[in-house]
Design an enzyme around this catalytic site. Structure first.
Site, mmCIF file in Angstrom:
data_model
loop_
_atom_site.group_PDB
_atom_site.id
_atom_site.type_symbol
_atom_site.label_atom_id
_atom_site.label_comp_id
_atom_site.label_asym_id
_atom_site.label_seq_id
_atom_site.Cartn_x
_atom_site.Cartn_y
_atom_site.Cartn_z
ATOM 1 N N TRP A 2 0.807 -1.228 0.000
ATOM 2 C CA TRP A 2 0.000 0.000 0.000
ATOM 3 C C TRP A 2 0.830 1.263 0.000
ATOM 4 O O TRP A 2 0.465 2.253 -0.645
ATOM 5 C CB TRP A 2 -1.012 -0.029 1.150
ATOM 6 C CG TRP A 2 -2.056 -1.080 0.880
ATOM 7 C CD1 TRP A 2 -2.223 -2.253 1.553
ATOM 8 C CD2 TRP A 2 -3.012 -1.090 -0.202
ATOM 9 N NE1 TRP A 2 -3.233 -2.979 0.967
ATOM 10 C CE2 TRP A 2 -3.733 -2.301 -0.092
ATOM 11 C CE3 TRP A 2 -3.319 -0.204 -1.230
ATOM 12 C CZ2 TRP A 2 -4.754 -2.639 -1.000
ATOM 13 C CZ3 TRP A 2 -4.328 -0.541 -2.125
ATOM 14 C CH2 TRP A 2 -5.035 -1.739 -1.995
ATOM 15 N N ASP B 39 -1.268 6.525 6.526
ATOM 16 C CA ASP B 39 -2.430 5.752 6.087
ATOM 17 C C ASP B 39 -2.727 4.719 7.176
ATOM 18 O O ASP B 39 -1.911 3.820 7.431
ATOM 19 C CB ASP B 39 -2.066 5.052 4.759
ATOM 20 C CG ASP B 39 -3.152 4.088 4.269
ATOM 21 O OD1 ASP B 39 -4.186 3.956 4.928
ATOM 22 O OD2 ASP B 39 -2.930 3.469 3.201
ATOM 23 N N LYS C 297 -12.855 -1.392 6.787
ATOM 24 C CA LYS C 297 -12.285 -2.507 7.551
ATOM 25 C C LYS C 297 -12.695 -2.490 9.017
ATOM 26 O O LYS C 297 -13.199 -3.483 9.533
ATOM 27 C CB LYS C 297 -10.770 -2.487 7.421
ATOM 28 C CG LYS C 297 -10.356 -2.775 5.991
ATOM 29 C CD LYS C 297 -8.882 -2.839 5.804
ATOM 30 C CE LYS C 297 -8.528 -3.353 4.430
ATOM 31 N NZ LYS C 297 -8.918 -2.449 3.343
HETATM 32 C C1 LIG Z 1 -3.634 0.226 4.084
HETATM 33 C C2 LIG Z 1 -4.515 0.415 2.893
HETATM 34 N N1 LIG Z 1 -4.458 1.579 2.223
HETATM 35 C C3 LIG Z 1 -5.220 1.808 1.133
HETATM 36 C C4 LIG Z 1 -6.096 0.848 0.670
HETATM 37 C C5 LIG Z 1 -6.917 1.135 -0.556
HETATM 38 O O1 LIG Z 1 -8.213 1.387 -0.163
HETATM 39 P P1 LIG Z 1 -9.399 1.582 -1.223
HETATM 40 O O2 LIG Z 1 -9.726 0.236 -1.768
HETATM 41 O O3 LIG Z 1 -10.488 2.175 -0.380
HETATM 42 O O4 LIG Z 1 -8.933 2.530 -2.274
HETATM 43 C C6 LIG Z 1 -6.205 -0.372 1.347
HETATM 44 C C7 LIG Z 1 -7.142 -1.393 0.884
HETATM 45 O O5 LIG Z 1 -7.211 -2.500 1.372
HETATM 46 C C8 LIG Z 1 -5.397 -0.586 2.472
HETATM 47 O O6 LIG Z 1 -5.456 -1.748 3.158
#
Ligand SMILES: Cc1ncc(COP(=O)(O)O)c(C=O)c1O
Length: 349
Positions: A91, A161, A185
């Site tokens: 991520w 994040d 989540k």
């Molecule tokens: C730590 C993290 N950041 C970003 C995301 C991306 O999220 P989205 O699918 O809402 O764009 C995720 C998705 O699982 C994630 O686990």
């Protein structure tokens, strides 16, 4: 998982919210009834995290990946500027790659693998001219979680994040410039992204920033510059209330430690299952593990499903298994998983 109490409340309020004669889904986001729901949700989140008054809380759309673009557009000031991205897994890598569209981002390798185990790489320096330092607190796919702030980032605007470990651990918001988390989540239904931003960082977006993504415009309009994801925001509010009743973030953290300890202790005691993450880097919410004999993966998943244990397949990037144990997962869920893993191991030795 969602807390059952929350789903039941939503069910009972579905057709007629508090005797108002309509569903929350049918309310105008500008109506008095809806504004009360929205404001209460924000207040409860502020209480849970002790968010200081000089931070805005935004309830937006576009998910975590939307923020991968939104953060640089709002903070980099000039596309010739740079920011440091500490890459510790998928991520933060995606965030870095998206960031490259908006500035001269620098990648710092935040992890290394020693003897087959992934752990931190502290051998780096933050650049003096970085506009901000970006990291992902919990790498959902790789199952590694930073317990602390990145080394050497003091004095910098830190962006984090926390999409997968939001509200699972205490957090001193005042240490950050921007904190963001998707709701899907630990909070509620998909479609909502929560951004907590320090006020002095507002108003410096690139001119190309779409208005809906501009933190200042959304902050000035209480996240209602455009129609927000009203139902997700409402459910998020119910979850915040539930968390407060349960004992707040401290209690969520206690449960999170309890759940993950049961699972890791079992994996570490077994010669059938393995974790490829060093102990000091392990995530308390996403636990990837592998079977000694990977040829048994499909059988493991099929039998787990028969036993009511679902969503255990590891992310396609890594393979193996992954148990995601978010806030609403009762400790009994983890105990049931461990009991199944033990039975499966005994049958396949
Ligand atoms: C730590 C993290 N950041 C970003 C995301 C991306 O999220 P989205 O699918 O809402 O764009 C995720 C998705 O699982 C994630 O686990």
């Amino acid at each position: 998982m969602m807390p059952e109490e929350v789903l039941r409340t939503a069910q009972s309020e579905m057709l007629d919210y508090h005797g108002k004669g309509l569903s929350v889904m049918e309310m105008s986001h500008r109506s008095k009834e809806y504004m009360e729901i929205a404001e209460q949700a924000e207040q409860d989140l502020r209480d849970l995290y002790n968010i200081p008054d000089n931070y805005k809380v935004l309830f937006l759309q576009g998910g975590g990946r939307g923020q991968f673009a939104d953060v640089p557009m709002n903070l980099i000031k000039d596309q010739n500027n740079s920011a440091d991205y500490i890459v510790t897994g998928a991520w933060s890598k995606y965030a870095y790659e998206e960031g490259l569209k908006y500035g001269k981002m620098r990648r710092i390798d935040g992890v290394k693998t020693v003897d087959g185990l992934t752990c931190w790489n502290d051998d780096y320096t933050i650049s003096s001219d970085a506009q901000y330092v970006y990291y992902c607190m919990n790498e959902t796919i790789h199952g590694i979680e930073h317990p602390e702030l990145p080394k050497g980032a003091e004095g910098k605007d830190i962006v984090v994040d926390i999409s997968s470990d939001v509200l699972t651990r205490k957090l001193d918001i005042s240490k950050f410039g921007v904190v963001f988390a998707g709701a899907q989540k630990n909070i509620g239904p998909a479609g909502l992204i929560i951004v907590i931003v320090r006020e002095d960082l507002l108003g410096r977006s690139l001119s190309i920033t779409p208005s809906v993504l501009d933190y200042k415009i959304q902050a000035d309009k209480d996240s209602m510059y455009n129609t927000p994801p009203t139902y997700s925001w409402y459910i998020a509010g119910l979850v915040f209330k539930w968390m407060k009743e349960q004992g707040g973030v401290a209690e969520m953290e206690r449960r999170c430690i309890e759940r993950s300890k049961i699972l890791y202790d079992y994996i570490d005691s077994s010669d059938f299952y393995f974790s490829k993450v060093a102990k000091e880097c392990r995530s308390r919410v996403n636990v990837p593990f592998v079977l000694k004999d990977e040829a048994l993966n499909a059988e493991f998943l099929a039998e787990a499903k028969e036993n009511g244990l679902i969503n255990l397949k590891g992310h396609r990037v890594l393979g193996g298994m992954r148990a995601s144990i978010y806030n609403a997962m009762p400790v009994e869920g983890v105990k049931a998983l461990v009991a199944f893993m033990d039975k499966f191991a005994a049958a396949h030795r």
